[in-house]
Design an enzyme around this catalytic site. Structure first.
Site, PDB file in Angstrom:
ATOM      1  CB  SER A 189      -4.385  -0.343  -7.605  1.00  0.00           C
ATOM      2  OG  SER A 189      -3.763   0.876  -8.290  1.00  0.00           O
ATOM      3  CG  ASP A 200     -20.900   0.951  -5.842  1.00  0.00           C
ATOM      4  OD1 ASP A 200     -21.109  -0.112  -5.078  1.00  0.00           O
ATOM      5  OD2 ASP A 200     -20.529   1.533  -5.509  1.00  0.00           O
ATOM      6  CE  LYS A 227      -1.722   2.495  -5.161  1.00  0.00           C
ATOM      7  NZ  LYS A 227      -2.129   2.711  -6.045  1.00  0.00           N
TER       8      LYS A 227
END
Length: 522
Positions: free
Chosen positions: A368, A379, A393
């Site tokens: 999460s 990224d 999640k």
């Protein structure tokens, strides 16, 4: 109120005379005398909320029927069915409620229908009546929410109170309660900068009394209730310290938000462990990082952010944590059915770590909010990820406080990494996989240097298919599955990467290649 009264009239007028249920007239009299067994607003508010925010549009007739069939957990003779335009509750082969069936999208009306059926169940079934309305709410919500997704759930008032305390804090003195080997209540931990810490209470002390009343035989939950109270009120705690001395500490209650950060320095590398995200997590990490960097006085080699085992928490805190290490770029975006669920968060200028290299540790229990932070830093090439594939999640839940003080968690959006994929089901792949690679950090680093470890680039293109393609999902999950191994291996590997600029640059290159492949596949 008129809608609720009308539902009761239909209910009481259609009760059949089951062998162990009251006759219709008697049932109506009992309802009027005792009042509702079920509070209709617990379902009308909940159903309206599902209508408003849930990820996809739902058929409330199906949800309600499945929910009522959940009462079989309390009484296995109860079932529910549709009969034409009617909803019927059955017990032992007899119709105990025959209710009008609202339109499929009439969420409020279905909420009153469910509550009316629970009233009938409580009169016809001693098991339901004995279990109580909270058990009935749980049974119905558990069953109907099974139609949604694994993260939409109902939490009863007692559990919800504890959850709110973890997220938002509570009013108390700042101790965690535990039990010793004999089951006696003891202080399991003392949180820093709290009334308990200022009173010099010690971890391991046995709790004898609260405000002069003995609690030696009390349950931990009962003691917790005694310790909590309004802010600025006093509570006296009598303890026997580990050395055997007994004393009473009188403290003034205040708002306590547990510090979820643990920190240390390893080989001039700052190591920050975040246990979970609450209202102060980002601030606590900032304070720990800046304090340790100041103490190192320019000798720091890098920073490790350990998110292993972190189950997540508050979205805004995960964004804030990523933001403090980034100067620019997107952090995360979310999309769902409700227009308000479409959001995008970007970094602001101001990186607290300067140009120091950063590694994030993840494992199969990082979920999460932890995944939001990890994906953003990976990224953006601001950090390399070390460990194993995370939990997966990739959704955001809203939390609605219901009239009974319980909470309803509903999934309202999918989460997307800056490169455009959602880690729903598949998790986030580490840059350097340590899972299943032995317990020798030097060997892992050598294997990575030689290109012998699983590469992010190998399955990067699959990440865009994996959430909805089981074959792609299996390939991604197989790249670096979580396995039990020495927890210190991940830290040692991360320290080695941060201490070797060429190896760290190689790791960033792996991420860039994987990211380029992933974006092209999109």
């Amino acid at each position: 109120m008129a809608a609720i009264v009308a539902a009761l009239l239909v209910l009481s007028g259609c009760l059949s005379s089951a062998p162990d249920s009251p006759a219709p007239a008697q049932a109506e009299a009992q309802i009027r005398e005792a009042g509702h067994f079920a509070d209709p607003s617990v379902f009308t508010v909940g159903f309206d909320r599902i209508q408003e925010v849930y990820l996809v549009q739902e058929n409330f007739g199906k949800l309600a029927l499945d929910g009522l069939n959940g009462l079989s957990k309390l009484d296995d003779e109860i079932s529910a069915r549709r009969d034409g335009g009617r909803v019927q509750l059955i017990r032992a082969g007899h119709v105990i409620a025959d209710l009008d069936s609202p339109e499929p999208d009439a969420s409020y009306d279905w909420g009153t229908t469910v509550a009316s059926a629970l009233d009938a169940a409580s009169l016809a079934s001693p098991k339901v009546a004995t279990a109580g309305n909270e058990a009935a709410y749980q049974a119905v919500y558990d069953a109907l929410l099974n139609d949604l997704d694994p993260y939409s759930r109902y939490v009863n008032p007692d559990r919800a109170r504890d959850d709110r305390a973890q997220r938002d804090g509570y009013t108390g003195v700042g101790i965690a309660l535990s039990q010793d080997e004999k089951g006696r209540p003891v202080i399991g931990d003392v949180f820093p900068d709290t009334p308990a810490a200022r009173a010099n209470l010690l971890k391991g002390s046995m709790i004898l009394a609260v405000d002069g009343v003995s609690v030696e035989d009390a349950k931990v939950d009962e003691i917790a209730d005694l310790m909590r109270g309004p802010a600025d009120t006093k509570v006296a705690l009598t303890v026997r310290e580990p050395q055997g001395r007994s004393r009473t500490a009188t403290m003034t209650r205040e708002k306590v938000i547990e510090n979820m950060v643990r920190s240390e320095v390893r080989d001039n590398v700052v190591v920050i462990k975040l246990l979970r995200y609450n209202k102060t997590s980002a601030e606590a990490v900032r304070n720990a990082v800046t304090g340790l960097l100041h103490g190192l006085n320019g000798r720091a080699r890098g920073i490790i952010l350990d998110l292993r085992g972190n189950p997540g928490g508050l979205l805004d805190q995960s964004v804030a944590l990523a933001d403090m290490f980034m100067d620019r770029g997107q952090i995360v975006s979310t999309r769902g059915r409700n227009p308000d669920s479409d959001q995008s968060f970007s970094a602001h200028a101001g990186n607290i770590a300067g140009h120091l290299p950063l590694a994030v540790l993840v494992d199969g229990h990082s979920a999460s909010a932890a995944e939001i932070t990890a994906a953003a830093l990976q990224d953006s090439d601001r950090a390399i990820l070390v460990g194993s594939t995370s939990f997966g999640k990739g959704s955001v839940q809203t939390v609605t406080r219901l009239p009974n003080d319980g909470e309803l968690f509903l999934t309202w959006s999918r989460i997307y990494a800056p490169s455009g994929y959602t880690w729903h089901r598949q998790g986030i792949l580490p840059t350097v996989c340590t899972s299943g690679n032995g317990a020798d950090a030097k060997a892992v680093l050598q294997a990575f240097r030689a290109g012998q470890l699983p590469s992010l680039a190998d399955v990067a293109a699959e990440r865009f298919r994996a959430p909805d393609d089981d074959a792609a999902l299996r390939r991604v999950r197989a790249a670096c599955p979580w396995q039990v191994h020495d927890a210190d291996l991940d830290v040692q590997v991360a320290v080695g990467l941060l201490s070797d600029p060429a190896l760290y640059a190689q790791a960033l290159g792996v991420q860039e290649h994987g990211g380029a492949v992933a974006v092209h596949a999109q």
